[in-house]
Design a protein around this motif. Structure first.
Motif, short mmCIF file in Angstrom:
data_model
loop_
_atom_site.label_atom_id
_atom_site.label_comp_id
_atom_site.label_asym_id
_atom_site.label_seq_id
_atom_site.Cartn_x
_atom_site.Cartn_y
_atom_site.Cartn_z
N ARG A 95 0.81 -1.22 0.00
CA ARG A 95 0.00 0.00 0.00
C ARG A 95 0.85 1.27 0.00
NH1 ARG A 95 -4.84 2.25 0.61
NH2 ARG A 95 -5.07 4.09 1.93
N ASP A 96 1.91 1.30 0.80
CA ASP A 96 2.69 2.52 0.90
C ASP A 96 4.19 2.33 0.63
OD1 ASP A 96 3.18 1.06 3.13
OD2 ASP A 96 2.52 2.55 4.57
N ASP A 116 9.71 4.04 -0.85
CA ASP A 116 8.39 4.62 -0.56
C ASP A 116 7.63 4.75 -1.87
OD1 ASP A 116 8.90 4.89 2.17
OD2 ASP A 116 9.76 6.90 1.94
N THR A 118 3.27 4.89 -3.16
CA THR A 118 1.84 4.69 -2.95
C THR A 118 1.19 4.45 -4.30
OG1 THR A 118 1.83 6.14 -1.01
CG2 THR A 118 -0.30 5.66 -2.03
N SER A 125 1.44 7.57 -11.39
CA SER A 125 1.87 6.51 -10.48
C SER A 125 2.57 5.39 -11.26
CB SER A 125 0.67 5.95 -9.72
OG SER A 125 1.04 4.92 -8.84
N TRP A 220 -4.11 -4.24 3.64
CA TRP A 220 -5.16 -3.20 3.58
C TRP A 220 -6.46 -3.82 3.08
CZ3 TRP A 220 -6.01 1.35 5.57
CH2 TRP A 220 -7.02 2.17 5.03
N THR A 299 -2.48 5.76 10.72
CA THR A 299 -2.36 4.69 9.73
C THR A 299 -2.56 3.32 10.40
OG1 THR A 299 0.03 4.38 10.06
CG2 THR A 299 -0.67 6.09 8.49
#
Length: 401
Positions: A95-96, A116, A118, A125, A220, A299
């Motif tokens: 997810r991140d 990192d 997302t 993206s 998630w 989070t």
């Protein structure tokens, strides 16, 4: 021989290519064997195998590992995979963050790095992901021609056969794998993240070679990967494992898939996050209360850290998820009667509080004659399961195994 030539040769349907693949498969499983051992196992003559092994050595795929340890007599040579014959890259998108790694031809992880990132269903993206992959490859200093294939894990609806992703990066009529190959200059495979995690745990984790194993990816979202009859199960349309979208609850909560009452709405990281925030809104106290009241984001990882520090509200949320998850696992046990069910994914850092209600619900809802032979285990590979799995899958597919 170039990488394209030897990969093409392995993918041919002739008998020689089939024998080569079988030998490579055995070396992957056993590490190395003598020609005499291979002769007994494969039912082929020593001269025939000697010739094929000689060809694999000429192609730089196999090497002499030295003499076998023996108590007496002439010691035979052991042959196995040449680790420098080529490399395979895995990309595990969470997810991140995104975790990338490269294994050598023998299957050893030679480099791994985390960035990192997302994931969003946007071209920006997608371009960022491609840039990170190229940046990682350049940093490893492994020559591009030695990188035989790249495998990428993506959550949601993935068809690895056609190369289409229907959850992320579905922009063009062309398969996502084709677009990625144009961007990365290398052969690309895509895979559902839960299936890759299941395969990683099956071959290098707690799977122990069981014929029927179900892996639960508690991140998630919520998905599963299934090993049925010793094979990774895909289903007719290659979309198996979407257990998180089973209509399990009458809660009217809209799921990420757009439907209501899915299992994922009460059993997932997103569910834990929603439940925790709702309880804070209701005035429940937590060590994260000050952060919430200050309007700062909370989070799932914050909640899991609170669990580690024995925050009662965070523990209450995990126990609630465990109870619902236990009912869902009971259904899987009654349906598939597997040897083992493996709990993996981000939420598994809270297994001390998830497992008791899970086991209680299994005792309550699963058929005893089915559940008594099913072991509930926690992932051995943890956050690395997806990366290890996609590297192994990519090597198998690139070599036609």
């Amino acid at each position: 021989m170039t990488k394209t030539n030897f990969l093409d040769a392995l993918e041919c349907g002739n008998k020689s290519a089939q024998l080569k693949r079988e030998i490579l498969r055995r070396y992957m499983k056993n590490g190395g064997e003598s020609i005499a051992d291979l002769s007994r196992e494969l039912g082929l003559s020593v001269p025939t195998l000697t010739k094929i092994i000689g060809t694999l050595i000429d192609e730089n795929l196999v090497c002499d590992l030295g003499k076998q340890v023996a108590t007496g007599g002439r010691r035979p040579s052991i042959y196995g995979l040449n680790p420098s014959a080529g490399y395979f890259m895995g990309v595990d998108i969470k997810r991140d963050i995104v975790i990338m790694g490269i294994i050598n031809f023998r299957g050893d992880m030679v480099v791994q790095r985390q960035y990192d990132f997302t994931i969003e269903n946007t071209r920006a993206s997608f371009d960022e992901l491609c840039n990170l992959i190229n940046q990682f490859i350049s940093a490893t200093r492994i020559r591009r021609e030695k990188l035989l294939a790249i495998g990428i894990n993506i959550s949601g609806r993935i068809n690895p056969d056609t190369g289409y992703s229907y959850s992320y990066f579905f922009f063009d009529e062309k398969p996502l794998t084709t677009v990625l190959e144009e961007k990365l200059g290398c052969r690309v495979f895509i895979e559902n993240d839960s299936r890759a995690m299941a395969y990683g745990e099956y071959v290098h984790g707690v799977g122990n070679g069981e014929q029927n194993m179900i892996f639960l990816n508690l991140s998630w979202g919520f998905g599963i990967g299934m090993i049925l009859g010793g094979e990774l199960h895909y289903g007719k349309s290659r979309f198996s494992g979407e257990y998180g979208h089973f209509p399990f609850f009458d809660n009217e909560i809209i799921c990420s898939c757009g439907k209501r009452g899915c299992l994922e709405t009460e059993v997932s990281g997103s569910a834990a996050h929603r439940q925790f925030i709702e309880k804070l809104k209701q005035g429940n106290i937590s060590m994260l209360s000050n952060r919430y009241e200050a309007g700062k984001p909370i989070t799932v990882r914050d909640i899991l850290e609170a669990v580690d520090k024995e925050d009662m509200l965070a523990i209450e949320v995990m126990e609630q998820i465990g109870a619902s998850l236990g009912r869902a696992i009971a259904g899987l046990i009654n349906m598939f009667n597997p040897e083992v069910i493996v709990l993996g994914g981000t939420l598994c850092s809270a297994t001390d509080y998830l497992l008791p209600p899970i086991k209680s619900a299994i005792n309550k809802y699963a058929l005893n004659f089915a559940s008594k032979d099913t072991a509930i285990k926690v992932s051995k590979l943890g956050e690395s399961a997806g990366l290890i799995g996609i590297c192994a899958i990519t090597r198998n597919k690139a070599l036609g195994l």
